[in-house]
Scaffold this active site. Structure first.
Site, PDB file in Angstrom:
ATOM      1  N   PRO A  77       0.826  -1.213   0.000  1.00 15.13           N
ATOM      2  CA  PRO A  77       0.000   0.000   0.000  1.00 15.13           C
ATOM      3  C   PRO A  77       0.864   1.269   0.000  1.00 15.13           C
ATOM      4  O   PRO A  77       0.532   2.257  -0.655  1.00 15.13           O
ATOM      5  CB  PRO A  77      -0.821  -0.121   1.290  1.00 15.13           C
ATOM      6  N   TYR A  78       1.992   1.236   0.718  1.00 16.09           N
ATOM      7  CA  TYR A  78       2.892   2.400   0.717  1.00 16.09           C
ATOM      8  C   TYR A  78       3.364   2.711  -0.706  1.00 16.09           C
ATOM      9  O   TYR A  78       3.303   3.859  -1.165  1.00 16.09           O
ATOM     10  CB  TYR A  78       4.087   2.125   1.635  1.00 16.09           C
TER      11      TYR A  78
END
Ligand SMILES: NC(=O)c1ccc[n+]([C@@H]2O[C@H](COP(=O)([O-])OP(=O)(O)OC[C@H]3O[C@@H](n4cnc5c(N)ncnc54)[C@H](O)[C@@H]3O)[C@@H](O)[C@H]2O)c1
Length: 316
Positions: A148-149
């Site tokens: 997700p980062y």
């Protein structure tokens, strides 16, 4: 004299960048919300130290909540480093990562849209390459984030590109590769490992230690960022910023054993989701645009980080 805005000025990289800009005679206005993720007291103290008697103004605030326009008055360059970094945290706390990374960047771009004369230098990440399979990665390697980062940073780059195309902003997005050195965040591997080694505790290592990272010393990151404040740019340009000497985690553990003069014990744990097997960036594009080359070897940089942590922890 040039005037810079540094978002995330209290952070690991932002504090070094602010310090170097001030030492080069820049006037700096920094904003940071001192997110509670790590060592807020130490980060505040570092800011006090680097700001002493220099042309520095600190705004404690969140760029999602605050209108960034007043910060931009008289600015030549904005270095946008404020973010919620870290692959692991982004799985459990996506809302925070999405706000601190994507929303904050959009707010800043919106404010910059009225000020096309200001250069933006945006801190992106090698995480956008994710599961890339050929190495080194070039800037035109297809993006394939696996965390997700990484997705938030890829989204930020896309946002930056959209604003640059529609408003005439000049932006350098810098894909930093695993950054290390003094003041590194306490959730990052080197800081954790050195702290454990200095206390003679076993080191936690995710995976079997064979993953490869293109480690980049923080001073090289800072020099690359400053070089991109004034290089020729047309619209949005993306550059890799990588240390140029990829190493396995096990290589680093060997170097660390020598530096702390003891055979350190390792506790291998399951690989974390979102950790790529390997990173490695080609930096020819950045070199051609700015003349930048990394100047720190991994040995030298690791020794500097060990020496810093010895001081912080009061360990010989
Ligand atoms: N450290 C690395 O290895 C690495 C690698 C690739 C990219 N980056 C990028 O470089 C930048 C700096 O990373 P770092 O390791 O110094 O992180 P850091 O957490 O030490 O610094 C980020 C700072 O931003 C501040 N911040 C967060 N959200 C904010 C907001 N909404 N408003 C104001 N301040 C806010 C935090 O309080 C923190 O002090 C980040 O954008 C990160 O994604 C870092």
């Amino acid at each position: 004299m040039s005037r810079a805005v540094v978002t995330g000025c209290a952070g690991f990289i932002g504090s070094h960048l602010t310090e170097k800009l001030l030492s080069q005679g820049w006037s700096v206005i920094g904003i940071d919300c001192l997110s509670p993720t790590y060592d807020t007291t130490r980060r505040r103290r570092v800011l006090d130290e680097i700001a002493a008697d220099r042309d520095f103004e600190f705004i404690e605030g969140d760029i999602v909540q605050t209108d960034p326009r007043p910060l931009l008055e008289g600015a030549d360059v904005v270095f946008h480093l404020a973010a919620r970094p870290g692959v692991r945290a982004s799985w459990s706390d996506f809302r925070v990562a999405a706000d601190a990374n994507i929303l904050a960047t959009q707010r800043l771009l919106d404010a910059l849209a009225d000020r096309p004369g200001i250069r933006l230098v945006f801190a992106s990440s090698s995480s956008v390459y994710g599961s890339a399979e050929s190495f080194p990665t070039y800037e035109d390697t297809p993006l394939a984030p696996i965390s997700p980062y990484g997705v938030t940073k890829a989204a930020c780059e896309a946002l930056v590109g959209a604003y640059a195309a529609q408003t005439g902003l000049d932006v350098a997005s810098l894909r930093y590769f695993t950054v290390y050195g003094p003041r590194q965040r306490s959730d990052m591997a080197f800081t954790k490992w050195i702290s454990h080694a200095l206390r003679s505790e076993p080191l936690p290592v995710y995976g079997d230690g064979s993953t490869v990272r293109d480690f980049t010393y923080v001073d090289d990151i800072v020099n690359a960022s400053i070089a991109c404040a004034s290089c020729e740019l047309e619209g949005h340009e993306v550059f890799n910023v990588a240390g140029g000497s990829p190493a396995t985690l096990n290589d680093v553990l060997d170097m660390l054993s020598e530096l702390v003069d003891t055979r350190i014990k390792v506790e291998y744990m399951d690989r974390e989701r979102g950790d790529p097997d390997r990173t490695g960036g080609d930096t020819t594009k950045l070199h051609n645009a700015t003349g930048w080359r990394p100047s720190w070897t991994l040995d030298e940089g690791l020794a500097a980080q060990v020496s810093w942590l010895r001081g912080v922890l009061g360990r010989r």
